[in-house]
Write a protein that holds these residues in place. Sequence first.
Motif, PDB file in Angstrom:
ATOM      1  N   ILE A  25       1.095  -0.816  -0.021  1.00 20.06           N
ATOM      2  CA  ILE A  25       0.190   0.431  -0.295  1.00 20.06           C
ATOM      3  C   ILE A  25       0.220   1.265  -0.025  1.00 20.06           C
ATOM      4  CG2 ILE A  25      -1.542   0.743   1.424  1.00 20.06           C
ATOM      5  CD1 ILE A  25      -2.280  -1.139   2.100  1.00 20.06           C
ATOM      6  N   ILE A  26       0.694   1.776  -0.621  1.00 22.12           N
ATOM      7  CA  ILE A  26       1.725   3.274  -1.263  1.00 22.12           C
ATOM      8  C   ILE A  26       1.311   4.138  -0.744  1.00 22.12           C
ATOM      9  CG2 ILE A  26       3.323   4.539  -3.005  1.00 22.12           C
ATOM     10  CD1 ILE A  26       3.632   1.388  -4.174  1.00 22.12           C
ATOM     11  N   ASN A  27       1.496   4.877   0.333  1.00 20.04           N
ATOM     12  CA  ASN A  27       1.514   6.245   0.647  1.00 20.04           C
ATOM     13  C   ASN A  27       1.951   7.356  -0.479  1.00 20.04           C
ATOM     14  OD1 ASN A  27      -0.096   8.486   1.657  1.00 20.04           O
ATOM     15  ND2 ASN A  27       1.639   8.241   3.831  1.00 20.04           N
ATOM     16  N   LEU A  28       0.909   8.170  -1.096  1.00 17.97           N
ATOM     17  CA  LEU A  28       1.414   9.287  -2.568  1.00 17.97           C
ATOM     18  C   LEU A  28       1.568  10.401  -1.668  1.00 17.97           C
ATOM     19  CD1 LEU A  28       0.187   7.869  -5.676  1.00 17.97           C
ATOM     20  CD2 LEU A  28       2.577   8.206  -4.676  1.00 17.97           C
ATOM     21  N   GLU A 157     -11.204  14.232 -14.148  1.00 15.86           N
ATOM     22  CA  GLU A 157      -9.931  15.397 -14.151  1.00 15.86           C
ATOM     23  C   GLU A 157      -8.629  14.490 -13.117  1.00 15.86           C
ATOM     24  OE1 GLU A 157      -9.661  17.207 -16.491  1.00 15.86           O
ATOM     25  OE2 GLU A 157     -10.720  16.877 -17.626  1.00 15.86           O
ATOM     26  N   ARG A 158      -9.613  14.569 -11.800  1.00 15.23           N
ATOM     27  CA  ARG A 158      -9.238  14.110 -10.672  1.00 15.23           C
ATOM     28  C   ARG A 158      -8.080  12.327 -11.284  1.00 15.23           C
ATOM     29  NH1 ARG A 158      -8.288  17.446  -6.622  1.00 15.23           N
ATOM     30  NH2 ARG A 158     -10.018  19.202  -7.039  1.00 15.23           N
ATOM     31  N   ALA A 159      -8.436  11.734 -11.466  1.00 16.31           N
ATOM     32  CA  ALA A 159      -7.734  10.812 -12.023  1.00 16.31           C
ATOM     33  C   ALA A 159      -6.353  11.051 -13.029  1.00 16.31           C
ATOM     34  CB  ALA A 159      -8.671   9.237 -12.640  1.00 16.31           C
ATOM     35  N   ASN A 164      -0.768  11.503 -14.230  1.00 15.80           N
ATOM     36  CA  ASN A 164       0.430  12.182 -14.363  1.00 15.80           C
ATOM     37  C   ASN A 164       1.534  11.770 -12.635  1.00 15.80           C
ATOM     38  OD1 ASN A 164      -0.834  12.863 -16.809  1.00 15.80           O
ATOM     39  ND2 ASN A 164      -1.469  14.697 -15.485  1.00 15.80           N
ATOM     40  N   THR A 165       0.852  11.570 -11.755  1.00 12.69           N
ATOM     41  CA  THR A 165       1.838  11.793 -10.452  1.00 12.69           C
ATOM     42  C   THR A 165       2.345   9.888 -10.471  1.00 12.69           C
ATOM     43  OG1 THR A 165       0.446  13.801  -9.385  1.00 12.69           O
ATOM     44  CG2 THR A 165       2.258  11.912  -7.971  1.00 12.69           C
ATOM     45  N   LEU A 166       1.308   8.897 -10.888  1.00 12.05           N
ATOM     46  CA  LEU A 166       1.942   8.298 -11.084  1.00 12.05           C
ATOM     47  C   LEU A 166       3.062   8.082 -12.155  1.00 12.05           C
ATOM     48  CD1 LEU A 166      -1.747   5.429 -10.082  1.00 12.05           C
ATOM     49  CD2 LEU A 166       0.960   5.658  -8.127  1.00 12.05           C
TER      50      LEU A 166
END
Length: 344
Positions: A25-28, A157-159, A164-166
């Motif tokens: 579980i990765i915390n961004l 939009e949120r996804a 993009n972050t991922l």
Amino acid sequence: MGLGSTTASASLLKVTDLPLANLPIINLAPVLHISTQTDRTAALAAAGDQVRSACLDTGFFMVQGHGINATLFADVFEAAGRFFDLPSAEKAAFAKDMTNGVNTGYFGVGEENLDPQNQPKGDFKEGYDFNRHLGPEDPNHVGDSLPMKKVLLEYFERATQLGNTLLSVFEHALGIPVDTLSPFFAEPMTMLRCLRYHPSVPPISLSQLGCGAHTDYGAFAILAQDAPGLQLFDHKRDSWLRVPHIPNTLIVNLGDILSRWTNGSFVSTVHRVLNVTDYHEEQENRSRPGKVRHSLVFFYEPAVNTVVDVLDPWVGSKGKQFPPIRFGDHLDNMYRQSYLATKP
Ligand SMILES: O=C(O)CCC(=O)C(=O)O
Ligand SMILES: [Fe+2]
């Protein structure tokens, strides 16, 4: 059907719970909320290390601290629920028409078949595939009349921001310079699909699962669900693993493109949906139909003209295992198999 799915789809056997030890579980939050460039690079690298080991193992991980508000998930699931509750004739007004080349709109139970080799009847699910407004010709061909359009656009939009972050995290995971891949996603083929799964009633048959065993076609998928049901094929342990439902936690799985970029080292995970509770192979009577389940799948995909070739650091001593492929051609080919397979 995508890379390496044949053996996985041949059996219902060995379904177990995904061990928590194998559930990264990765915390961004550290990536999203850090302001200095140095700190952000360190946070990206730390997340990248976790993602890399998950991608070399099951090709699957979970994400928290992703920046998508819990109320937005609730709003989308509520709007999708209301849409799927509409009478069939009303939903049919939004039907997708694959013949016009626009993969957008509603499809009914059995119309998509993600495992045509094993499922004569198509998937036991209905859904709506949604694309962003791309120009004067709205590919959703429904103007503003699609009741859930506003909330889907907001989620889209949120996804996209999260995708993009991922992608930056993936660039670290791949050991390639930042912004090597992002130009391919400037005009992406991303798609958001809302799915409703009706309960599967035992005895379960391979001929119609909620969604047949398959791999995803693009770079990666970001999935939200309101109930469990998703299973992954763990090629190392030769076993199907049930993915738990953790509220407000997103599931990320890799698609064929990341697997090709890494010469097959990152796993394009075979997955399927079985909407029952307590499935037990030897004692099927113990299985009970699941509840109605909804999922939101955001496919993060490059531009159609992207030529996908093995990235230099991943060629290794065995040489390139995949010829270069234009992403649009791969997509066309996969859609042809999954939609035309169930047509008479
Ligand atoms: O609904 C799910 O959990 C999975 C759906 C899926 O894998 C897909 O549509 O590609
Ligand atoms: Fe999928």
